[in-house]
Design a protein around this motif. Structure first.
Motif, mmCIF file in Angstrom:
data_model
loop_
_atom_site.group_PDB
_atom_site.id
_atom_site.type_symbol
_atom_site.label_atom_id
_atom_site.label_comp_id
_atom_site.label_asym_id
_atom_site.label_seq_id
_atom_site.Cartn_x
_atom_site.Cartn_y
_atom_site.Cartn_z
ATOM 1 N N SER B 89 0.847 -1.310 0.073
ATOM 2 C CA SER B 89 -0.126 0.014 -0.110
ATOM 3 C C SER B 89 0.846 1.224 0.059
ATOM 4 O O SER B 89 0.413 2.488 -0.326
ATOM 5 N N ASP B 90 2.210 1.097 0.406
ATOM 6 C CA ASP B 90 2.826 2.253 0.252
ATOM 7 C C ASP B 90 3.632 2.707 -1.084
ATOM 8 O O ASP B 90 4.264 3.583 -1.086
ATOM 9 N N TYR B 91 3.159 1.815 -1.996
ATOM 10 C CA TYR B 91 3.980 1.791 -3.210
ATOM 11 C C TYR B 91 2.551 1.883 -4.450
ATOM 12 O O TYR B 91 2.214 0.829 -4.965
ATOM 13 N N ALA B 95 0.623 -1.376 -5.845
ATOM 14 C CA ALA B 95 -0.546 -1.845 -5.073
ATOM 15 C C ALA B 95 -1.600 -2.359 -5.771
ATOM 16 O O ALA B 95 -2.181 -3.464 -6.098
ATOM 17 N N PRO B 96 -2.069 -1.490 -7.031
ATOM 18 C CA PRO B 96 -3.483 -1.647 -7.593
ATOM 19 C C PRO B 96 -3.249 -2.685 -8.611
ATOM 20 O O PRO B 96 -4.125 -3.473 -9.051
ATOM 21 N N SER B 97 -2.246 -2.898 -9.064
ATOM 22 C CA SER B 97 -1.861 -4.048 -10.241
ATOM 23 C C SER B 97 -1.814 -5.712 -9.634
ATOM 24 O O SER B 97 -2.004 -6.592 -10.498
ATOM 25 N N ILE B 98 -1.742 -5.670 -8.171
ATOM 26 C CA ILE B 98 -1.866 -6.911 -7.639
ATOM 27 C C ILE B 98 -2.927 -7.046 -6.759
ATOM 28 O O ILE B 98 -2.838 -7.952 -5.922
ATOM 29 N N ARG B 99 -4.033 -6.300 -6.874
ATOM 30 C CA ARG B 99 -5.083 -6.472 -6.010
ATOM 31 C C ARG B 99 -6.069 -7.593 -6.408
ATOM 32 O O ARG B 99 -6.581 -8.108 -5.699
ATOM 33 N N PHE B 100 -5.819 -7.911 -7.672
ATOM 34 C CA PHE B 100 -6.468 -9.019 -8.107
ATOM 35 C C PHE B 100 -5.595 -10.184 -8.610
ATOM 36 O O PHE B 100 -4.491 -9.822 -9.230
ATOM 37 N N VAL B 180 5.907 -9.295 -13.398
ATOM 38 C CA VAL B 180 5.932 -9.525 -14.907
ATOM 39 C C VAL B 180 4.398 -9.948 -15.218
ATOM 40 O O VAL B 180 4.000 -9.464 -15.922
ATOM 41 N N GLU B 181 3.988 -10.905 -14.309
ATOM 42 C CA GLU B 181 2.286 -11.204 -14.634
ATOM 43 C C GLU B 181 1.272 -10.105 -14.373
ATOM 44 O O GLU B 181 0.384 -9.953 -14.738
ATOM 45 N N ALA B 182 1.926 -9.246 -13.196
ATOM 46 C CA ALA B 182 0.691 -8.233 -12.819
ATOM 47 C C ALA B 182 0.769 -7.086 -14.232
ATOM 48 O O ALA B 182 -0.488 -6.776 -14.135
ATOM 49 N N SER B 183 1.917 -6.949 -14.761
ATOM 50 C CA SER B 183 2.023 -5.936 -15.579
ATOM 51 C C SER B 183 1.068 -6.426 -16.933
ATOM 52 O O SER B 183 0.546 -5.729 -17.633
ATOM 53 N N ARG B 184 1.115 -7.941 -17.321
ATOM 54 C CA ARG B 184 0.572 -8.380 -18.340
ATOM 55 C C ARG B 184 -0.898 -8.347 -18.030
ATOM 56 O O ARG B 184 -1.606 -8.089 -18.858
ATOM 57 N N PHE B 185 -1.344 -8.426 -16.742
ATOM 58 C CA PHE B 185 -2.707 -8.577 -16.283
ATOM 59 C C PHE B 185 -3.276 -7.200 -16.542
ATOM 60 O O PHE B 185 -4.449 -6.957 -16.935
ATOM 61 N N LYS B 250 -5.064 3.973 1.642
ATOM 62 C CA LYS B 250 -3.827 4.252 0.427
ATOM 63 C C LYS B 250 -3.975 3.359 -0.706
ATOM 64 O O LYS B 250 -4.094 3.814 -1.720
ATOM 65 N N VAL B 251 -4.532 2.247 -0.449
ATOM 66 C CA VAL B 251 -4.752 1.494 -1.816
ATOM 67 C C VAL B 251 -5.860 2.179 -2.802
ATOM 68 O O VAL B 251 -5.797 2.239 -3.801
ATOM 69 N N GLY B 252 -7.005 2.643 -1.818
ATOM 70 C CA GLY B 252 -8.123 3.226 -2.556
ATOM 71 C C GLY B 252 -7.680 4.449 -3.398
ATOM 72 O O GLY B 252 -8.129 4.502 -4.652
ATOM 73 N N LEU B 253 -6.643 5.112 -2.919
ATOM 74 C CA LEU B 253 -6.275 6.506 -3.661
ATOM 75 C C LEU B 253 -5.334 5.999 -4.519
ATOM 76 O O LEU B 253 -4.976 7.346 -5.481
ATOM 77 N N SER B 254 -4.580 4.929 -4.707
ATOM 78 C CA SER B 254 -3.458 4.485 -5.611
ATOM 79 C C SER B 254 -3.859 4.850 -6.897
ATOM 80 O O SER B 254 -3.112 5.251 -7.932
#
Lengths: 237, 410
Positions: B89-91, B95-100, B180-185, B250-254
């Motif tokens: 959450s500090d990044y 954070a949002p790219s790995i939320r799912f 890597v997978e998160a950016s593909r996702f 923090k995650v919500g605002l990211s």
């Protein structure tokens, strides 16, 4: 199974100086006073037949179920009651010398493709407290395993649980398999889960449906023509 | 339905329709929103393909939206992975790219929270989140003191096989693979949104948040464990919920800088709790999350899963126009009566109705429902939270769309 009064009045008078009463246990269980319930059971188990303690638990769970259906208790109370019942059983079961004759046997499982078990486990606790023998097949249970268990245990009821919408299709397949095995007419089938409803019942071909554990136990009794709450008037008095 | 408008115009019109409803106004027609976690799209691809093969998954969403022109399609073809978003959450760039979690992300981590088609489950099933108990009751203090460090250092090594030994080559490699997978996702998500927009189907610009008590139930103590904890250790649970508010916000605002306007918040323990317990343990910190985000210009899209009837009035504690209340089993007629003019109500179609009934019955159902909930606006029609089963007849889905068109006009 013992009927009210659980202890004869003379016996009750004799013991009252030493022992808490089963009524106190029933009351503490209904109020979900975990610490008090366990301390009462520890004391009672010394003198009172374990079967009487189980009967007291059954009566308490009937009232807990009633409170749930009236909207006074919620799922969290059922989860807590199930946990309290489990802890009572840990004390009582090792002392139970003769088997209490079950009301009927339920084959229970979460259906194929679904691995959620919270609802199934709440139902199981309350069905057991109500005197049913429950054969729990676990989660992701194939139609064949349901069929095999019905044959093996000669059960009166099949209870299928599932949370996901795909579970509905699996439930339909279990009933199909029961038909093909020539067992469908021998058992009552109930489907349960947060997302089952009358539509799902019709689609699957089940006899009953329930979207909560208490309703499920009540319908199991209804399907077998059992009285719903035989002792409730006594409890209310 | 689309007439001679260009896809851009159509997408704009549909989005406006939804946003007017959220603004508690009457749009030109009741919007129809469809949400799926995959089951609905299994008519075009197997479960395994939907979660593993991004091209197939994207194609499935587009095929659905072409065949069934709804106002918006929310396809979450991934598992609940909020714990990772919170851990990072500090990044805000991560954070949002790995939320799912998609299936390849699960392969990278070997997390114990989820089960996947073609992995732990049969190939043509749907993914399942089961959670687990990864925190001892004595560790509430550590969670409250520093949730982010505790989750990174203690919980993730327990809940993800490949992160068992933090700092090991295996753990580090797994994190790189996850990245890597998160950016593909992420690319898959944005490509899907672009493809859908090309055929006139807008996507809600989402960010993500969570109810603190659900975080404890879903990722740390298992739902039943959390429910027993609030009986046995009420103060510990309350403190931990308080401590989780800040990283969740923090995650919500990211994703705010990227234009996100709605925080997706799925609720799980809401229907388990009595009004007393809900008001004491669940609502105060969830309310804080929703209000803080709202103060920053982010509305919430809350999935009030199961029965939320006993807690409907608490929604009125929130500022008017705070977001969208999406109901599953709660009767939306009742919800509209209580929340009308304050909260946009969404839902109304039981998935089993679509699965089981005839097109005529569906049209009748929609007609009578809309007669009641349409006046005054602030309503979005949607099949209720639970997925639409794959076996649902196409003519029933078409009947739904046609009925909204016929009876949903203002």
């Amino acid at each position: 199974m013992a009927r009210m009064p659980l202890l004869t009045s003379s016996c009750k008078t004799f013991l009252s100086g030493f022992l808490p009463s089963l009524d106190e246990l029933i009351e503490a269980f209904i109020e979900l006073d975990e610490i008090r319930v366990l301390s009462l059971v520890e004391k009672l188990i010394v003198e009172v037949p374990p079967a009487d303690i189980l009967e007291a638990c059954r009566r308490a769970t009937v009232v807990i179920g009633e409170r749930f259906e009236k909207g006074e208790y919620f799922l969290s109370e059922l989860v807590y009651a199930g946990e309290i019942f489990r802890r009572i059983m840990d004390i009582v079961l090792p002392r139970l010398r003769e088997e209490v004759k079950p009301v009927a046997t339920i084959i229970l499982g979460t259906v194929e493709g679904d691995i959620h078990d919270i609802g199934k486990n709440i139902f199981k606790a309350f069905a057991e407290a109500a005197g049913f023998k429950v054969i729990d097949l676990g989660v992701d249970t194939s139609p064949d395993r349901f069929v095999e268990a019905v044959r093996r245990y000669n059960s009166e009821i099949v209870g299928m649980s599932g949370l996901l919408t795909i579970a509905i299709e699996s439930m339909r397949r279990v009933i199909e398999a029961l038909k093909q095995a020539g067992l469908r007419d021998r058992v009552k089938v109930i489907i349960g889960g947060g997302r089952v409803d009358e539509y799902a019942r019709r689609y699957t071909g089940a006899d009953e449906w329930a979207d909560n554990a208490m309703l499920g136990v009540r319908k199991c009794k209804q399907m077998l023509g059992l009285k719903i709450c035989p002792d409730l008037d006594l409890l209310r008095s | 339905m689309s007439g001679s408008r260009s896809p851009e115009e159509l997408a704009r019109e549909r989005m406006e329709r939804i946003e007017k409803a959220v603004d508690l106004k009457e749009p030109n027609r009741i919007p129809l929103f469809v949400f799926t976690c995959g089951d609905l799209l299994r008519r075009y691809a197997t479960g395994y393909q939907l979660y593993f093969d991004y091209d197939k998954a994207r194609e499935a969403s587009v095929r659905f939206a072409s065949e069934f022109p709804v106002d918006s399609l929310g396809a979450v073809l991934a598992a609940e992975g909020f714990i990772f978003a919170l851990a990072f959450s500090d990044y805000p760039d991560i954070a949002p790219s790995i939320r799912f979690w998609s299936d390849p992300m699960h392969d990278a981590l070997l997390d114990k929270y989820t089960r996947w088609p073609g992995r732990e489950l049969p190939e043509d099933s749907i993914l399942q989140f089961i959670g687990g108990q990864f925190m001892d009751v004595d560790e509430y203090g550590k969670l409250s003191d520093d949730p982010v460090s505790f989750i990174n250092q203690t919980i993730l090594p327990r809940s993800c096989l490949n992160l068992e030994k933090p700092g090991s080559a295996k753990a580090n490699a797994s994190l790189i693979r996850l990245g890597v997978e998160a950016s593909r996702f992420l690319k898959f998500l944005s490509d899907t949104a672009v493809d859908l927009a090309r055929i006139g189907t807008p996507s809600l610009p989402l960010t993500f948040a969570y109810a603190p008590l659900d975080f404890i139930g879903d990722f740390l103590r298992y739902p039943t464990g959390a429910l027993l904890d609030i009986r046995r250790y009420p103060d510990r649970v309350k403190q931990a919920c308080e401590a989780l508010v800040e990283p969740i916000v923090k995650v919500g605002l990211s994703l705010k800088p990227a234009g996100a306007r709605y925080a997706f918040i799925p609720l799980h323990l809401n229907e388990y709790l009595s009004p007393k317990l809900y008001r004491e343990f669940y609502w105060p910190t969830l309310r804080k999350v929703i209000e803080t985000l709202y103060g920053q210009g982010i509305r919430s899209l809350v999935f009030f899963e199961g029965w939320h009837d006993a807690h409907l009035e608490t929604i009125l504690d929130l500022p008017r126009g705070w977001g969208i209340a999406y109901f599953e089993k709660t009767d939306v007629r009742k919800a509209k009566k209580i929340l009308g003019g304050h909260t946009c109500v969404m839902g109304g179609i039981p998935p089993s109705l679509l699965l089981q009934e005839t097109p005529d019955r569906i049209r009748e159902y929609v007609k009578s429902l809309l007669e009641e909930v349409k006046p005054g606006g602030g309503f979005i029609l949607a099949p209720g939270v639970a997925d639409i089963p794959k076996e649902t007849p196409s003519e029933n889905l078409k009947a739904l769309i046609e009925a909204v068109e016929n009876y949903g006009r203002y």
